[in-house]
Design a protein around this motif. Sequence first.
Motif, mmCIF file in Angstrom:
data_model
loop_
_atom_site.group_PDB
_atom_site.id
_atom_site.type_symbol
_atom_site.label_atom_id
_atom_site.label_comp_id
_atom_site.label_asym_id
_atom_site.label_seq_id
_atom_site.Cartn_x
_atom_site.Cartn_y
_atom_site.Cartn_z
ATOM 1 N N PRO A 1 0.798 -1.231 0.000
ATOM 2 C CA PRO A 1 0.000 0.000 0.000
ATOM 3 C C PRO A 1 0.834 1.287 0.000
ATOM 4 C CG PRO A 1 -0.890 -1.560 1.583
ATOM 5 C CD PRO A 1 0.431 -2.114 1.123
ATOM 6 N N VAL A 2 2.030 1.251 0.561
ATOM 7 C CA VAL A 2 2.873 2.457 0.556
ATOM 8 C C VAL A 2 3.151 2.875 -0.881
ATOM 9 C CG1 VAL A 2 5.138 3.419 1.160
ATOM 10 C CG2 VAL A 2 3.929 1.976 2.808
ATOM 11 N N GLY A 3 3.563 1.918 -1.701
ATOM 12 C CA GLY A 3 3.841 2.228 -3.100
ATOM 13 C C GLY A 3 2.598 2.591 -3.882
ATOM 14 N N MET A 4 1.538 1.827 -3.678
ATOM 15 C CA MET A 4 0.303 2.082 -4.419
ATOM 16 C C MET A 4 -0.290 3.441 -4.073
ATOM 17 S SD MET A 4 -1.505 -1.644 -4.373
ATOM 18 C CE MET A 4 -2.666 -1.284 -5.680
ATOM 19 N N LEU A 5 -0.458 3.692 -2.779
ATOM 20 C CA LEU A 5 -1.054 4.958 -2.359
ATOM 21 C C LEU A 5 -0.138 6.129 -2.688
ATOM 22 C CD1 LEU A 5 -2.490 3.727 1.053
ATOM 23 C CD2 LEU A 5 -3.803 4.297 -1.009
ATOM 24 N N GLY A 6 1.172 5.907 -2.585
ATOM 25 C CA GLY A 6 2.124 6.969 -2.921
ATOM 26 C C GLY A 6 1.988 7.401 -4.369
ATOM 27 N N VAL A 7 1.912 6.446 -5.275
ATOM 28 C CA VAL A 7 1.777 6.783 -6.699
ATOM 29 C C VAL A 7 0.443 7.466 -6.966
ATOM 30 C CG1 VAL A 7 1.529 5.791 -9.015
ATOM 31 C CG2 VAL A 7 3.392 5.043 -7.534
ATOM 32 N N ILE A 8 -0.614 6.967 -6.360
ATOM 33 C CA ILE A 8 -1.937 7.564 -6.583
ATOM 34 C C ILE A 8 -1.976 9.001 -6.069
ATOM 35 C CG2 ILE A 8 -4.373 7.444 -5.890
ATOM 36 C CD1 ILE A 8 -4.002 4.335 -5.975
ATOM 37 N N LEU A 9 -1.385 9.235 -4.904
ATOM 38 C CA LEU A 9 -1.439 10.570 -4.299
ATOM 39 C C LEU A 9 -0.410 11.538 -4.882
ATOM 40 C CD1 LEU A 9 -2.053 9.512 -0.605
ATOM 41 C CD2 LEU A 9 -3.694 10.584 -2.169
ATOM 42 N N LEU A 10 0.763 11.033 -5.242
ATOM 43 C CA LEU A 10 1.830 11.902 -5.745
ATOM 44 C C LEU A 10 1.830 12.040 -7.259
ATOM 45 C CD1 LEU A 10 4.699 10.558 -3.471
ATOM 46 C CD2 LEU A 10 3.496 12.740 -3.220
ATOM 47 N N GLY A 11 1.194 11.118 -7.931
ATOM 48 C CA GLY A 11 1.179 11.119 -9.388
ATOM 49 C C GLY A 11 2.190 10.136 -9.945
ATOM 50 N N SER A 12 1.909 9.656 -11.131
ATOM 51 C CA SER A 12 2.753 8.620 -11.732
ATOM 52 C C SER A 12 4.142 9.119 -12.087
ATOM 53 C CB SER A 12 2.066 8.031 -12.964
ATOM 54 O OG SER A 12 1.863 9.037 -13.933
ATOM 55 N N ALA A 13 4.288 10.392 -12.338
ATOM 56 C CA ALA A 13 5.613 10.927 -12.670
ATOM 57 C C ALA A 13 6.559 10.850 -11.476
ATOM 58 C CB ALA A 13 5.498 12.368 -13.154
ATOM 59 N N ARG A 14 6.008 10.786 -10.283
ATOM 60 C CA ARG A 14 6.845 10.726 -9.073
ATOM 61 C C ARG A 14 6.742 9.356 -8.392
ATOM 62 N NH1 ARG A 14 5.007 15.828 -9.602
ATOM 63 N NH2 ARG A 14 3.150 15.690 -8.332
ATOM 64 N N TRP A 15 6.649 8.300 -9.185
ATOM 65 C CA TRP A 15 6.551 6.937 -8.663
ATOM 66 C C TRP A 15 7.713 6.592 -7.753
ATOM 67 C CZ3 TRP A 15 10.670 3.900 -9.736
ATOM 68 C CH2 TRP A 15 11.466 4.268 -10.814
ATOM 69 N N TRP A 16 8.877 7.099 -8.101
ATOM 70 C CA TRP A 16 10.091 6.788 -7.340
ATOM 71 C C TRP A 16 10.050 7.372 -5.935
ATOM 72 C CZ3 TRP A 16 12.845 11.085 -5.936
ATOM 73 C CH2 TRP A 16 12.523 12.266 -6.601
ATOM 74 N N VAL A 17 9.303 8.451 -5.732
ATOM 75 C CA VAL A 17 9.171 9.042 -4.392
ATOM 76 C C VAL A 17 8.429 8.077 -3.472
ATOM 77 C CG1 VAL A 17 8.242 10.990 -3.067
ATOM 78 C CG2 VAL A 17 9.283 11.395 -5.311
ATOM 79 N N ALA A 18 7.454 7.362 -4.016
ATOM 80 C CA ALA A 18 6.713 6.380 -3.217
ATOM 81 C C ALA A 18 7.651 5.286 -2.696
ATOM 82 C CB ALA A 18 5.588 5.767 -4.055
ATOM 83 N N ILE A 19 8.601 4.887 -3.524
ATOM 84 C CA ILE A 19 9.573 3.870 -3.097
ATOM 85 C C ILE A 19 10.498 4.444 -2.028
ATOM 86 C CG2 ILE A 19 11.457 2.364 -3.850
ATOM 87 C CD1 ILE A 19 10.008 2.305 -6.622
ATOM 88 N N LEU A 20 10.936 5.680 -2.214
ATOM 89 C CA LEU A 20 11.779 6.329 -1.203
ATOM 90 C C LEU A 20 11.038 6.482 0.121
ATOM 91 C CD1 LEU A 20 13.708 9.148 -3.118
ATOM 92 C CD2 LEU A 20 14.609 7.005 -2.185
ATOM 93 N N ILE A 21 9.752 6.796 0.052
ATOM 94 C CA ILE A 21 8.946 6.906 1.273
ATOM 95 C C ILE A 21 8.875 5.538 1.960
ATOM 96 C CG2 ILE A 21 6.588 7.257 2.142
ATOM 97 C CD1 ILE A 21 6.349 9.515 0.004
ATOM 98 N N GLY A 22 8.693 4.481 1.189
ATOM 99 C CA GLY A 22 8.679 3.133 1.755
ATOM 100 C C GLY A 22 10.003 2.800 2.426
#
Length: 173
Positions: A91-112
Amino acid sequence: MGTHGWPSQHRGGRVSALARQRHAALQRAALWLGSLYLVALALIALWPTPVDRIANRQIVRILIKLHDHGVPNWFSYALIEFSANIVLFLPVGMLGVILLGSARWWVAILIGFGASCLIELSQLVFLPSRYATFVDVLANTLGAAVGAALALVVLSTITARSSTSSQPTAGPS
């Protein structure tokens, strides 16, 4: 996807009203689900004792029976725990991409990765009955990465559907 995570459409990269509505609804749902998820994650990660303590013996018994019936020994408690950590951080990656946008997918991984490091550090410093490990950080980060990839697939599917549904249909000739 547009630069801000909004689905872009065929005609000049403009976003259709339907795509905007779908994305806004998805983001609202992600905020609610994310809030619930964060509470659950905090409880699991910062519980004073290992959360699998009660089920540990039962899981080991089941594994012994499975091994007795031919399941390879590499299918172990460590593998189950590693896999559970991956699932826990999807969910960290999924929700991160949904909330931050697909262009910032890598931020979701960094947050995880950052959240996992913070959890493991907290367990090391404040929870003597818990075990802080690098393997957990690796599994959690992998879970966030898989979750981000899944979200990118879901968002591209939604974009494709809204793109085809917003195009005019050909009338009778």
